[in-house]
Motif scaffolding. Structure first.
Motif, PDB file in Angstrom:
ATOM      1  N   PHE A 199       0.833  -1.212   0.000  1.00 13.63           N
ATOM      2  CA  PHE A 199       0.000   0.000   0.000  1.00 13.63           C
ATOM      3  C   PHE A 199       0.869   1.263   0.000  1.00 13.63           C
ATOM      4  O   PHE A 199       0.790   2.105   0.900  1.00 13.63           O
ATOM      5  CB  PHE A 199      -0.950  -0.022   1.196  1.00 13.63           C
ATOM      6  CG  PHE A 199      -1.960  -1.127   1.115  1.00 13.63           C
ATOM      7  CD1 PHE A 199      -3.069  -1.009   0.289  1.00 13.63           C
ATOM      8  CD2 PHE A 199      -1.788  -2.301   1.836  1.00 13.63           C
ATOM      9  CE1 PHE A 199      -3.999  -2.033   0.190  1.00 13.63           C
ATOM     10  CE2 PHE A 199      -2.706  -3.326   1.742  1.00 13.63           C
ATOM     11  CZ  PHE A 199      -3.813  -3.204   0.912  1.00 13.63           C
ATOM     12  N   VAL A 200       1.682   1.375  -1.031  1.00  8.22           N
ATOM     13  CA  VAL A 200       2.501   2.567  -1.263  1.00  8.22           C
ATOM     14  C   VAL A 200       1.865   3.354  -2.388  1.00  8.22           C
ATOM     15  O   VAL A 200       1.463   2.791  -3.415  1.00  8.22           O
ATOM     16  CB  VAL A 200       3.954   2.179  -1.612  1.00  8.22           C
ATOM     17  CG1 VAL A 200       4.721   3.380  -2.149  1.00  8.22           C
ATOM     18  CG2 VAL A 200       4.656   1.607  -0.392  1.00  8.22           C
ATOM     19  N   GLY A 201       1.763   4.665  -2.196  1.00  9.41           N
ATOM     20  CA  GLY A 201       1.097   5.498  -3.181  1.00  9.41           C
ATOM     21  C   GLY A 201       2.052   6.371  -3.961  1.00  9.41           C
ATOM     22  O   GLY A 201       2.991   6.945  -3.388  1.00  9.41           O
ATOM     23  N   ASP A 202       1.836   6.466  -5.250  1.00  8.06           N
ATOM     24  CA  ASP A 202       2.531   7.432  -6.094  1.00  8.06           C
ATOM     25  C   ASP A 202       1.626   8.631  -6.297  1.00  8.06           C
ATOM     26  O   ASP A 202       0.450   8.475  -6.649  1.00  8.06           O
ATOM     27  CB  ASP A 202       2.888   6.801  -7.444  1.00  8.06           C
ATOM     28  CG  ASP A 202       3.929   5.700  -7.313  1.00  8.06           C
ATOM     29  OD1 ASP A 202       4.823   5.836  -6.450  1.00  8.06           O
ATOM     30  OD2 ASP A 202       3.858   4.712  -8.069  1.00  8.06           O
ATOM     31  N   MET A 203       2.167   9.819  -6.094  1.00  6.56           N
ATOM     32  CA  MET A 203       1.363  11.040  -6.109  1.00  6.56           C
ATOM     33  C   MET A 203       0.636  11.244  -7.436  1.00  6.56           C
ATOM     34  O   MET A 203       1.199  11.068  -8.507  1.00  6.56           O
ATOM     35  CB  MET A 203       2.225  12.258  -5.809  1.00  6.56           C
ATOM     36  CG  MET A 203       2.689  12.366  -4.363  1.00  6.56           C
ATOM     37  SD  MET A 203       1.353  12.583  -3.193  1.00  6.56           S
ATOM     38  CE  MET A 203       0.708  14.156  -3.723  1.00  6.56           C
ATOM     39  N   LYS A 204      -0.626  11.620  -7.325  1.00  4.67           N
ATOM     40  CA  LYS A 204      -1.437  11.921  -8.497  1.00  4.67           C
ATOM     41  C   LYS A 204      -1.801  13.397  -8.549  1.00  4.67           C
ATOM     42  O   LYS A 204      -1.672  14.044  -9.582  1.00  4.67           O
ATOM     43  CB  LYS A 204      -2.706  11.059  -8.478  1.00  4.67           C
ATOM     44  CG  LYS A 204      -3.637  11.285  -9.662  1.00  4.67           C
ATOM     45  CD  LYS A 204      -4.866  10.377  -9.545  1.00  4.67           C
ATOM     46  CE  LYS A 204      -5.840  10.616 -10.690  1.00  4.67           C
ATOM     47  NZ  LYS A 204      -7.067   9.774 -10.537  1.00  4.67           N
ATOM     48  N   GLU A 205      -2.221  13.945  -7.409  1.00 11.46           N
ATOM     49  CA  GLU A 205      -2.710  15.328  -7.411  1.00 11.46           C
ATOM     50  C   GLU A 205      -2.694  15.907  -6.002  1.00 11.46           C
ATOM     51  O   GLU A 205      -3.003  15.221  -5.026  1.00 11.46           O
ATOM     52  CB  GLU A 205      -4.148  15.352  -7.957  1.00 11.46           C
ATOM     53  CG  GLU A 205      -4.771  16.717  -8.079  1.00 11.46           C
ATOM     54  CD  GLU A 205      -6.200  16.655  -8.609  1.00 11.46           C
ATOM     55  OE1 GLU A 205      -6.858  17.708  -8.626  1.00 11.46           O
ATOM     56  OE2 GLU A 205      -6.655  15.557  -8.990  1.00 11.46           O
ATOM     57  N   VAL A 206      -2.309  17.179  -5.904  1.00 12.41           N
ATOM     58  CA  VAL A 206      -2.402  17.932  -4.653  1.00 12.41           C
ATOM     59  C   VAL A 206      -3.488  18.995  -4.817  1.00 12.41           C
ATOM     60  O   VAL A 206      -3.531  19.697  -5.826  1.00 12.41           O
ATOM     61  CB  VAL A 206      -1.063  18.598  -4.288  1.00 12.41           C
ATOM     62  CG1 VAL A 206      -1.218  19.519  -3.082  1.00 12.41           C
ATOM     63  CG2 VAL A 206       0.002  17.541  -4.006  1.00 12.41           C
ATOM     64  N   ASN A 207      -4.353  19.087  -3.839  1.00 11.36           N
ATOM     65  CA  ASN A 207      -5.467  20.035  -3.879  1.00 11.36           C
ATOM     66  C   ASN A 207      -4.954  21.421  -3.470  1.00 11.36           C
ATOM     67  O   ASN A 207      -5.096  21.849  -2.329  1.00 11.36           O
ATOM     68  CB  ASN A 207      -6.582  19.558  -2.942  1.00 11.36           C
ATOM     69  CG  ASN A 207      -7.850  20.373  -3.058  1.00 11.36           C
ATOM     70  OD1 ASN A 207      -7.841  21.477  -3.602  1.00 11.36           O
ATOM     71  ND2 ASN A 207      -8.945  19.844  -2.547  1.00 11.36           N
TER      72      ASN A 207
END
Length: 255
Positions: A120-128
């Motif tokens: 469960f490692v995430g690669d960044m998609k979007e910052v609000n």
């Protein structure tokens, strides 16, 4: 546009009470709007061991299985984040601690399985950016933990350096952004065993030369890659420096 300083602080400082106290005092003296991004990997490792959960690492990167995700969420989003927020409040700074799920500030995608399954490692998609801008313009100080989400209810463990870089890029539309990566060294070093061998300035050409010569290696490579991506996206300046020098103008400057 207003000035915004984003400071990313690493785990070794976060987990040393005196070093963290000193860093936060210096952070409080930064003029203008400010935002803090933190790590905390060593605390996660220690608490996981106490809970009998095996820490699995590949090339310095944590494998985040289901049980480890529970620990990183507790440590990053809870213990470390709220300790920082409380100390900033004690310095009369109105801080607000956030994971990526709060206000939907950081969306990521689960890293696809290639040679290694990182879990469960995430690669960044979007910052609000608009949500963070609203908080900053109300004089709140966001403190971002390295926990993101996928928008479908799943939390993800995400690299704090990457979060700092992506947050800086997202806020260039509303602020003149300066990004500071602070850790225990004085900057990027020509000789890792000589603390006085700080490289004062690096551009992309010098970065390639130092990398080919084996001067810049390991974890400093992705840190600098994030820095150059931020510069190309409108961030005015990136500084890599020692935590105690965030207000002294010392360190390695990337422009």
């Amino acid at each position: 546009m207003n000035q915004l300083t984003i400071v990313k602080v690493g785990g070794k400082i976060v987990e040393d009470p005196e070093a963290l106290k000193s860093l936060l005092k210096d952070f409080s003296l930064i003029a203008g709007h400010k935002l803090l991004v933190h790590g905390g990997g060593r605390s996660t490792t220690q608490i996981a061991e106490k809970l009998g959960i095996e820490n699995k690492m590949v090339d310095g990167r944590r494998i985040t299985d289901e049980e480890t995700l529970k620990v990183v969420t507790m440590v990053y989003g809870g213990l470390v984040n709220k300790n920082i927020v409380a100390q900033l409040q004690a310095l009369n700074l109105d801080a607000i601690g956030l994971t990526g799920a709060d206000l939907n500030v950081m969306l990521a995608v689960k890293r696809p399985v290639k040679d290694v399954d990182y879990g469960f490692v995430g690669d960044m998609k979007e910052v609000n950016g608009p949500a963070l801008s609203d908080l900053l313009n109300q004089n709140y100080i966001p403190v971002l933990a390295p926990i993101t989400h996928d928008g479908k209810g799943q939390l993800l463990n995400t690299n704090a350096d990457t979060i700092a870089g992506e947050t800086a890029k997202a806020l260039t539309y509303d602020f003149n952004v300066r990004l500071i990566y602070c850790f225990e060294k004085r900057g990027v070093l020509k000789d890792e065993n000589d603390d006085d061998s700080v490289i004062p300035f690096i551009d992309n050409e010098l970065f390639q030369q130092y990398k080919e010569a084996g001067i810049i290696t390991g974890g400093m490579i992705p840190k600098l890659q994030n820095a150059f991506q931020a510069i190309r996206s409108g961030v005015k300046e990136v500084i890599i420096t020692r935590a105690s020098d965030i207000n002294t103008g010392k360190g390695t400057f990337i422009r």
